[in-house]
Design a protein around this motif. Structure first.
Motif, short mmCIF file in Angstrom:
data_model
loop_
_atom_site.label_atom_id
_atom_site.label_comp_id
_atom_site.label_asym_id
_atom_site.label_seq_id
_atom_site.Cartn_x
_atom_site.Cartn_y
_atom_site.Cartn_z
N TYR A 97 0.81 -1.21 0.00
CA TYR A 97 0.00 0.00 0.00
C TYR A 97 0.85 1.26 0.00
O TYR A 97 2.07 1.22 0.15
CB TYR A 97 -0.95 0.00 1.19
N GLY A 98 0.17 2.39 -0.19
CA GLY A 98 0.78 3.71 -0.12
C GLY A 98 -0.31 4.76 -0.12
O GLY A 98 -1.48 4.45 -0.40
N ARG A 99 0.07 5.99 0.21
CA ARG A 99 -0.92 7.07 0.24
C ARG A 99 -0.32 8.33 -0.36
O ARG A 99 0.67 8.86 0.14
CB ARG A 99 -1.35 7.35 1.68
N MET A 100 -0.92 8.78 -1.44
CA MET A 100 -0.54 10.06 -2.02
C MET A 100 -1.36 11.17 -1.37
O MET A 100 -2.59 11.05 -1.26
CB MET A 100 -0.80 10.07 -3.53
N ASP A 101 -0.69 12.22 -0.96
CA ASP A 101 -1.39 13.39 -0.42
C ASP A 101 -1.56 14.40 -1.54
O ASP A 101 -0.58 14.83 -2.17
CB ASP A 101 -0.62 13.98 0.75
N LEU A 102 -2.82 14.77 -1.78
CA LEU A 102 -3.17 15.62 -2.91
C LEU A 102 -3.90 16.87 -2.44
O LEU A 102 -4.70 16.83 -1.51
CB LEU A 102 -4.08 14.87 -3.89
N ALA A 103 -3.62 17.98 -3.11
CA ALA A 103 -4.42 19.19 -2.98
C ALA A 103 -5.48 19.16 -4.08
O ALA A 103 -5.17 18.89 -5.24
CB ALA A 103 -3.54 20.43 -3.10
N PHE A 104 -6.74 19.44 -3.71
CA PHE A 104 -7.83 19.39 -4.68
C PHE A 104 -8.85 20.46 -4.30
O PHE A 104 -9.28 20.55 -3.16
CB PHE A 104 -8.48 18.01 -4.65
N ASP A 105 -9.20 21.27 -5.27
CA ASP A 105 -10.17 22.33 -5.02
C ASP A 105 -11.47 22.11 -5.78
O ASP A 105 -12.29 23.02 -5.91
CB ASP A 105 -9.58 23.69 -5.38
N GLY A 106 -11.67 20.89 -6.26
CA GLY A 106 -12.85 20.59 -7.07
C GLY A 106 -12.56 20.64 -8.55
O GLY A 106 -13.30 20.07 -9.36
N THR A 107 -11.44 21.31 -8.91
CA THR A 107 -11.05 21.41 -10.32
C THR A 107 -9.63 20.91 -10.53
O THR A 107 -9.40 20.00 -11.32
CB THR A 107 -11.16 22.88 -10.80
N ASN A 108 -8.69 21.51 -9.81
CA ASN A 108 -7.28 21.18 -10.00
C ASN A 108 -6.80 20.19 -8.94
O ASN A 108 -7.13 20.31 -7.76
CB ASN A 108 -6.44 22.45 -9.92
N ILE A 109 -6.01 19.22 -9.38
CA ILE A 109 -5.38 18.23 -8.50
C ILE A 109 -3.88 18.43 -8.56
O ILE A 109 -3.30 18.50 -9.65
CB ILE A 109 -5.72 16.78 -8.94
N LYS A 110 -3.24 18.53 -7.40
CA LYS A 110 -1.79 18.68 -7.34
C LYS A 110 -1.21 17.72 -6.31
O LYS A 110 -1.72 17.62 -5.19
CB LYS A 110 -1.40 20.12 -6.97
N LEU A 111 -0.14 17.03 -6.68
CA LEU A 111 0.55 16.14 -5.76
C LEU A 111 1.32 16.95 -4.74
O LEU A 111 2.14 17.81 -5.08
CB LEU A 111 1.52 15.24 -6.53
N LEU A 112 1.11 16.65 -3.46
CA LEU A 112 1.90 17.25 -2.39
C LEU A 112 3.09 16.37 -2.06
O LEU A 112 4.22 16.85 -2.00
CB LEU A 112 1.04 17.46 -1.14
#
Length: 370
Positions: A97-112
């Protein structure tokens, strides 16, 4: 994507405790927070799932680049660990397993960042929020196939992992909760298991042994590889036959140094934030992150409103400078999407929110629906 206030269930503390979540209110602070939930559209869930799978392929490509171009020193990975990483990358031992932490505002997704080695908050994502959904919204859905996928993956490994499957961890409430849940999924898959503290792993005749001095053949360890390779017995890792889960090549992905390498290989990719090793360069607003930081420690955010920083014991290995992420503010709450992968594929998500833009070990876990 929206945040909705909602009444908590009567006696919710007893309910989540019965499901395994003991530290729901550590030191009087709310951790499990069902006074609200996040609601997504099906299209948004599809977008997050697709982005997670695409990012996984990008990590695989950059991992190969690190090996091909011998970039281990850039990540401050020691030589004896490098040899093990090369070997396990080629041998492909199991990665659960693993967990990506993402920023998401409903439109844009960015990898943290990607916690590929020792992610926690798994029980909350897989089980606790699922049972909340059944009580609160039994006719709605949730992006969550974690429990079934974990058991299915363990079943695949029945003939691969020899002997008793030992689950090793620190003496920490959060780690204990995660490791106990993972052990339970392995039991459901048919494994014979045991549980021990990482400090109780011993050495006998140059081989790792358990608390009964029996050979440690298979071990899931919730303990960072960057710590293990520097332990007193770290040099013995090369000469031992123990099968470790997660594999040591995960060191490459959990290291924040992977972030500028991703940006170099995929410049201006829609899922990435601009990132560099040496300085923020032309960026006016950015995050300064240690290569090996945990729980938000030693992170500094340079924002339009000033600098936000957390102290800690990290940073000796160096820092990366990452473009400030567009984490949306929901009435003073900043949510980060924890996008979970099982066997390298997107399988669900959990949301941690904070009152600042730095997520730490006390950030609240809030359930979601779609």
């Amino acid at each position: 994507m929206r945040r909705v206030s909602y009444p908590a269930r009567s006696g919710w503390q007893r309910t989540v405790e019965s499901q395994g979540l003991i530290y729901h209110t550590p030191n009087g602070r709310t951790y499990w927070d069902e006074s609200a939930y996040y609601e997504f559209s099906s299209a948004e869930i599809d977008k997050l799932e697709a982005a997670t799978n695409e990012l996984q392929q990008m990590f695989l490509a950059v991992g190969q680049r690190i090996i091909d171009r011998n970039l281990f020193r850039t990540l401050h990975i020691p030589e004896h660990a490098e040899r093990l990483i090369r070997a396990t990358w080629e041998q492909e031992p199991p990665a659960i397993y693993g967990r990506m932490d993402l920023a998401f505002d409903g439109t844009n997704i960015k990898l943290l960042e990607y916690n590929a080695d020792t992610p926690t908050a798994l029980l909350e994502a897989a089980v606790i929020q699922w049972y909340w959904l059944q009580d609160a919204f039994p006719h709605r859905d949730q992006f969550n196939s974690l429990h079934e996928r974990l058991i299915a993956k363990w079943k695949e490994l029945r003939d691969y992992l020899p002997g008793v499957l030992v689950f090793a961890h620190l003496d920490d409430a959060e780690d204990w909760t995660t490791i106990t849940y993972l052990q339970d999924t392995a039991l459901q898959a048919g494994f014979q298991t045991a549980n021990m503290l990482i400090k109780d792993i011993g050495v006998k005749d140059g081989k790792f042994v358990d608390i009964h001095d029996e050979p440690l053949l298979s071990c899931f360890k919730l303990y960072p590889w960057e710590w293990m390779v520097h332990e007193e017995y770290g040099a013995l890792l090369e000469s031992n036959d123990t099968l470790w889960v997660e594999p040591i090549w995960k060191m490459m992905w959990s290291n924040k140094g992977i972030l500028p390498l991703l940006w170099e290989q995929y410049p201006h990719h829609r899922l990435l934030l601009e990132c560099y090793f040496d300085s923020p360069r032309q960026m006016q607003y950015y995050a300064k992150k240690p290569l090996l930081s945990r729980e938000g420690n030693n992170i500094a955010l340079v924002t339009p409103g000033g600098t936000i920083a957390r102290d800690g014991d990290y940073g000796e290995e160096g820092f990366v400078y990452q473009e400030l992420a567009p984490v949306k503010n929901f009435n003073g709450n900043y949510p980060v999407i924890g996008s979970w992968l099982i066997d390298g594929e997107s399988a669900g998500m959990g949301i941690r929110e904070s009152e600042t833009m730095i997520t730490d070990n006390l950030s609240r876990f809030v359930p979601h629906i779609f």
